[in-house]
Write a protein that holds these residues in place. Structure first.
Motif, PDB file in Angstrom:
ATOM      1  N   LEU A  16       0.830  -1.205   0.000  1.00 49.30           N
ATOM      2  CA  LEU A  16       0.000   0.000   0.000  1.00 49.30           C
ATOM      3  C   LEU A  16       0.868   1.259   0.000  1.00 49.30           C
ATOM      4  N   ALA A 101      -6.978   0.463  -9.163  1.00 43.34           N
ATOM      5  CA  ALA A 101      -7.280   0.867  -7.787  1.00 43.34           C
ATOM      6  C   ALA A 101      -7.602   2.350  -7.697  1.00 43.34           C
ATOM      7  N   SER A 102      -7.053   3.144  -8.635  1.00 39.24           N
ATOM      8  CA  SER A 102      -7.334   4.584  -8.663  1.00 39.24           C
ATOM      9  C   SER A 102      -8.611   4.903  -9.431  1.00 39.24           C
TER      10      SER A 102
END
Length: 138
Positions: A16, A101-102
């Motif tokens: 992360l 993920a964005s």
């Protein structure tokens, strides 16, 4: 004592943190990558070069030595295909995961392309080339 849970947690936190850092630098943005590959903006190129310089220094300080290996016939074409795919898709195989993920869903096409490319490479190597896979694990 290391437990599987602690290692998994450390891996998730590190992943992360890396994803956050890479995204904030701009490596998750196709337009930024395009400017880097076309030398319109050297900021990201210099960030990448700086990261390579840091790891070279770290390896030197830790006295990491790579054992000399032979370069087989697939290295150069593989490097050219990898670089071409990176320039077209806007990232190495990890970047599309960050892009998804964005919220950038077209990166799913790139992920499918990576999976298909890996399978085609394995098939072509098994059928035609029979190259030593070494540490790459085709």
């Amino acid at each position: 004592m290391r437990t599987r849970g602690a290692i998994l947690l450390a891996t998730i936190i590190t992943g992360l943190a890396l994803g956050y850092t890479v995204t904030n630098i701009g490596f998750g943005d196709y337009a930024e990558l395009n400017r880097m590959f076309t030398f319109q903006d050297l900021r990201m190129f210099l960030s990448f070069a700086g990261a390579v310089g840091i790891i070279v220094c770290a390896f030197a300080l830790l006295r990491v030595r790579r054992t000399p290996g032979r370069i087989h016939a697939g290295v150069i074409p593989g490097a050219v295909l990898f670089g071409t795919g990176w320039a077209i898709s806007g990232g190495c195989p990890a970047i599309p995961i960050i892009q998804v993920a964005s919220g950038y869903l077209p990166a799913l096409i790139t992920i499918v392309g990576v999976i298909v490319g890996i399978r085609l490479c394995r098939w072509a190597n098994a059928r035609y080339f029979h190259l030593d896979r070494g540490s790459c694990g085709l």
